[in-house]
Design a protein around this motif. Structure first.
Motif, PDB file in Angstrom:
ATOM      1  N   SER A 117       0.856  -1.189   0.000  1.00 53.60           N
ATOM      2  CA  SER A 117       0.000   0.000   0.000  1.00 53.60           C
ATOM      3  C   SER A 117       0.893   1.239   0.000  1.00 53.60           C
ATOM      4  O   SER A 117       1.985   1.233   0.576  1.00 53.60           O
ATOM      5  CB  SER A 117      -0.913  -0.001   1.233  1.00 53.60           C
ATOM      6  N   ILE A 118       0.420   2.303  -0.652  1.00 58.17           N
ATOM      7  CA  ILE A 118       1.231   3.499  -0.864  1.00 58.17           C
ATOM      8  C   ILE A 118       0.539   4.722  -0.264  1.00 58.17           C
ATOM      9  O   ILE A 118      -0.682   4.838  -0.316  1.00 58.17           O
ATOM     10  CB  ILE A 118       1.451   3.738  -2.374  1.00 58.17           C
ATOM     11  N   PHE A 119       1.325   5.627   0.313  1.00 57.19           N
ATOM     12  CA  PHE A 119       0.786   6.938   0.683  1.00 57.19           C
ATOM     13  C   PHE A 119       1.817   8.004   0.340  1.00 57.19           C
ATOM     14  O   PHE A 119       3.011   7.717   0.198  1.00 57.19           O
ATOM     15  CB  PHE A 119       0.383   6.999   2.161  1.00 57.19           C
ATOM     16  N   GLN A 120       1.340   9.222   0.167  1.00 58.82           N
ATOM     17  CA  GLN A 120       2.212  10.333  -0.202  1.00 58.82           C
ATOM     18  C   GLN A 120       2.052  11.459   0.802  1.00 58.82           C
ATOM     19  O   GLN A 120       0.941  11.774   1.232  1.00 58.82           O
ATOM     20  CB  GLN A 120       1.888  10.850  -1.605  1.00 58.82           C
ATOM     21  N   ILE A 121       3.168  12.069   1.176  1.00 58.73           N
ATOM     22  CA  ILE A 121       3.147  13.209   2.092  1.00 58.73           C
ATOM     23  C   ILE A 121       3.566  14.467   1.343  1.00 58.73           C
ATOM     24  O   ILE A 121       4.572  14.480   0.636  1.00 58.73           O
ATOM     25  CB  ILE A 121       4.082  12.972   3.294  1.00 58.73           C
ATOM     26  N   GLN A 122       2.764  15.490   1.479  1.00 58.13           N
ATOM     27  CA  GLN A 122       3.072  16.799   0.908  1.00 58.13           C
ATOM     28  C   GLN A 122       2.644  17.840   1.925  1.00 58.13           C
ATOM     29  O   GLN A 122       1.454  18.039   2.162  1.00 58.13           O
ATOM     30  CB  GLN A 122       2.337  17.019  -0.415  1.00 58.13           C
TER      31      GLN A 122
END
Length: 323
Positions: free
Chosen positions: A143-148
């Protein structure tokens, strides 16, 4: 962050049970797959059954820097076996019933992509290894998540901008007409079609979906229709077609909750990437309409045609069931 070499050794053991009927699998992860966030304080993974705590190691569970798709198994396999991984440091705890794993980062995570990997080295107390599809061999979960980080107030433009407000009725909020992932979970996933955890099987027109959001009071969708005008025009009538409906806040066909998201899958025909979508109520009145000029995706980063908070439509990561 520290760089680690991770090695996984696979062996055939005659003592392992041959049946896959009791193999554990991941059925929920928080943050959800493809989530776009300003910060992450913890990751929570829920298993279908209790796991053996002794199998929870750096080789069986890890969070690494980078974007590794669940469908890109060759890249993950080679990276696990041979290459250098940027492993994210953190602490891991297992719930008393051994069904929920919670990971907390050792320090604030920087901007970028992160991938959660749970391998088949995770086993239940009877030594059955983890798999996302029983009978299809031992499979890991990805599973993937992105932080911005949000732009600070000091760096924001001083120009006065118009704030877009979402409609106070049911409206179309996202369209996947050129799927890049196995959204209907033909193989793998968590066996919930069209939720935020896709499978790893064949990708095709059956993975297309449209998301609706209810910005107003609860509504009965029975008899409503969704027109897909793309040259091979199709009309879906809610409650009378063979669509799959996935409500994200406990709703149903006759009670679509306020501020709830609904994924409409198993659409009739093959949705084109240039299409006009008309949403009508049970009287035929037009409730919402969008003109999709180009929904072609080149990868998971741009497979969804989305309505953003600015009121603009853009191609982006698919986020079924949330903004």
């Amino acid at each position: 962050m520290k760089k680690c070499f991770l090695f996984i050794f696979l062996c055939a053991c005659s003592s392992l049970p041959s049946s896959h009927s009791s193999q554990p699998f991941v059925y929920e992860v928080i943050p959800s797959n493809n989530a776009f966030l300003s910060t992450v304080n913890k990751v929570e993974i829920k298993f279908s059954e209790a796991i053996n705590p002794n199998t929870l190691t750096e080789e069986s569970f890890m969070i690494v820097e980078g974007n590794y798709s669940a469908s890109d198994t060759d890249t993950i396999d080679s990276t696990l076996a041979d290459e250098e991984f940027n492993l994210v440091e953190g602490s891991t705890t297992l719930s008393e019933d051994a069904k929920t794993l919670v990971w907390q980062p050792a320090q604030v995570l920087p901007n970028g992509f992160f991938t959660i990997i749970v391998t088949s080295a995770i086993q239940n107390p009877k030594h059955f290894p983890l798999t996302q599809t029983p009978g299809q061999g031992n499979q890991y979960f990805v599973s993937i998540f992105q932080i911005q980080e949000e732009t600070s107030v000091a760096s924001q433009s001083t120009e006065i901008q118009t704030v877009y407000q979402f409609p106070d009725s049911v409206f179309i909020s996202e369209v996947v007409a050129d799927p890049q992932q196995d959204w209907n979970d033909t193989t793998g996933g968590n066996r919930i079609a069209f939720d935020s955890i896709p499978g790893v099987g064949t990708i095709g027109s059956t993975d297309e979906w449209i998301e609706l959001r209810n910005g107003g009071s609860s509504v009965n969708l029975s008899g409503w229709s969704l027109e897909m005008l793309d040259g091979t025009d199709e009309t879906l009538i809610f409650g009378e077609s063979d669509e799959t409906l996935l409500f994200f806040a406990g709703g149903s066909l006759d009670y679509f909750n306020n501020e709830e998201f609904l994924i409409v899958g198993d659409l009739p025909g093959d949705l084109k990437t240039t299409v006009v979508l008309n949403l009508r109520d049970d009287t035929g009145a037009l409730i919402d309409s969008i003109d999709v000029a180009d929904a072609n995706g080149s990868g998971i980063d741009d497979e969804a045609y989305q309505l953003h908070e600015t009121g603009e439509w853009n191609l982006d990561l698919a986020t079924p069931g949330f903004e």
